[in-house]
Scaffold this motif. Structure first.
Motif, short mmCIF file in Angstrom:
data_model
loop_
_atom_site.label_atom_id
_atom_site.label_comp_id
_atom_site.label_asym_id
_atom_site.label_seq_id
_atom_site.Cartn_x
_atom_site.Cartn_y
_atom_site.Cartn_z
N UNK A 181 0.82 -1.22 0.00
CA UNK A 181 0.00 0.00 0.00
C UNK A 181 0.84 1.26 0.00
N UNK A 182 1.99 1.21 0.68
CA UNK A 182 2.85 2.39 0.76
C UNK A 182 3.42 2.76 -0.61
N UNK A 183 3.78 1.76 -1.39
CA UNK A 183 4.33 2.05 -2.72
C UNK A 183 3.26 2.57 -3.66
N UNK A 184 2.03 2.07 -3.52
CA UNK A 184 0.94 2.58 -4.34
C UNK A 184 0.66 4.04 -4.01
N UNK A 185 0.62 4.35 -2.70
CA UNK A 185 0.38 5.73 -2.29
C UNK A 185 1.51 6.64 -2.75
N UNK A 186 2.74 6.14 -2.70
CA UNK A 186 3.89 6.94 -3.14
C UNK A 186 3.81 7.22 -4.63
N UNK A 187 3.35 6.23 -5.40
CA UNK A 187 3.21 6.42 -6.84
C UNK A 187 2.15 7.48 -7.14
N UNK A 188 1.04 7.39 -6.43
CA UNK A 188 -0.02 8.39 -6.64
C UNK A 188 0.43 9.78 -6.23
N UNK A 189 1.17 9.85 -5.12
CA UNK A 189 1.67 11.15 -4.63
C UNK A 189 2.64 11.77 -5.64
N UNK A 190 3.45 10.92 -6.26
CA UNK A 190 4.41 11.40 -7.25
C UNK A 190 3.68 12.04 -8.44
N UNK A 191 2.59 11.41 -8.88
CA UNK A 191 1.82 11.95 -10.00
C UNK A 191 1.30 13.34 -9.66
N UNK A 192 0.72 13.47 -8.48
CA UNK A 192 0.14 14.75 -8.08
C UNK A 192 1.22 15.82 -7.98
N UNK A 193 2.37 15.45 -7.45
CA UNK A 193 3.47 16.43 -7.31
C UNK A 193 3.97 16.88 -8.69
N UNK A 194 4.10 15.94 -9.64
CA UNK A 194 4.55 16.30 -10.98
C UNK A 194 3.54 17.22 -11.66
N UNK A 195 2.26 16.90 -11.51
CA UNK A 195 1.24 17.73 -12.15
C UNK A 195 1.14 19.09 -11.47
N UNK A 196 1.36 19.14 -10.16
CA UNK A 196 1.35 20.44 -9.46
C UNK A 196 2.47 21.33 -9.97
N UNK A 197 3.64 20.75 -10.21
CA UNK A 197 4.75 21.54 -10.75
C UNK A 197 4.44 22.03 -12.16
#
Length: 334
Positions: A13-29
């Protein structure tokens, strides 16, 4: 059709959440970069749409087409008439939907979509203003259009850098920016918005007034300020609103008695409920509302002051209606 390969290793679950968080951070930038890049081209695009005598025709293929549909819907609901035309269908007759008074908003992240480029000669011959939205300022679509909105992003959020992710988010945000800037420029109001959303919950919240949901005439519970508590309870039972207005000799609101007041009265051992007068136990200066206000204002007032009913008064503080939370629930205002 190829099937996705089954997972051979458990995914935490932690790796899935990290993957989703990465997407949001890239799109925020990507959105931060887009905001910093907003310039005179954006203002010129808004001015071209405001000056247009027709509608905004949005077009695009694939994912850009989906974004174009959403932009058209947002524009149309915020005061800028707009619709979507599929560029492939446009070449087979749907170009007839576009008049010479329309502004065309063409989306293609690469700026090289054949179906979109095919439309340019016809649109130019017809005299349409064409606004391109691409991620490549040097692309054919960007160069051949009248105006260009740069929605380029540093990277897609897809780890393969293939699936449109950051780029579609940037295009959606640019469309929202256009719609809101145009809304502000037109002085578009909440009432205007409600008129284009009459069937939804937004429409109900913005169109319904107190007069549409209140009880009026003989259905308004009221007793004279000289009445007994027993008479007030009879009136409350008859009208079934959990309250009664208390009026003075001129018919003006002097107070309110509710189910909550009754519970507090019964808890008072010093008070004889058989002989008490309503003036002794009513709430003076209760919260009221005007008949011309929106029903959503009544809901907000009830929520703020933790009350479940309101008396509706006219300019001279005479009760003309009554409503409770159940009336607002039935009207689906809350």
């Amino acid at each position: 059709m190829p099937q996705p390969s089954p997972l051979t290793l458990p995914v935490s679950p932690a790796s899935l959440a990290a993957s989703g968080r990465r997407v949001i951070e890239i799109e925020a930038r990507a959105l931060d970069a887009l905001a910093a890049r907003l310039d005179g081209s954006f203002s010129a695009a808004c001015q071209a749409i405001l000056a247009g005598q027709g509608r905004v025709v949005c077009t695009g293929m694939g994912k850009s087409g989906h974004v174009a549909r959403k932009i058209a819907a947002t524009l149309a609901s915020t005061g800028t008439p707009a619709f979507y035309v599929h560029p492939g269908e446009a070449g087979h007759g749907d170009l007839g939907m576009i008049t010479d008074a329309d502004v065309v908003l063409a989306l293609s992240y690469s700026g090289e979509s054949d179906e979109v480029l095919m439309l340019l000669p016809v649109l130019k011959r017809q005299g349409n203003t064409v606004i391109a939205m691409t991620g490549r300022p040097q692309s054919t679509l960007a160069r051949e259009s009248d105006l260009h909105l740069d929605v380029s992003v540093p990277a897609e959020a897809c780890p393969l850098d293939l699936a449109p992710t950051s780029s579609t988010t940037a295009s959606l945000a640019m469309g929202d920016a256009l719609a809101v800037a145009l809304l502000d420029a037109r002085g578009f109001t909440a009432d205007d918005f409600a008129r284009s959303h009459p069937a939804g919950s937004l429409g109900r919240r913005l169109l319904l007034h107190i007069t549409d949901v209140m009880h009026a005439g003989d259905d308004v519970p009221r007793v004279d300020v000289g009445a007994t508590l027993s008479q007030a309870l009879v009136e409350m039972s008859r009208k079934r609103l959990g309250m009664t207005a208390v009026v003075d000799g001129d018919g003006r609101l002097a107070g309110l008695f509710t189910d909550g007041d009754l519970r507090r009265t019964l808890d008072n051992p010093a008070l004889d409920v058989r002989t008490a007068r309503i003036a002794e136990v009513m709430t003076r200066q209760p919260k009221t509302i005007g008949a011309d206000q929106l029903a959503v204002e009544a809901a907000r007032l009830m929520e703020t002051h933790k009350i479940s009913g309101l008396i509706v008064v006219d300019d001279e503080q005479r009760p003309v209606g009554a409503l409770n939370i159940h009336d607002l629930l039935r009207a689906r205002v809350v």
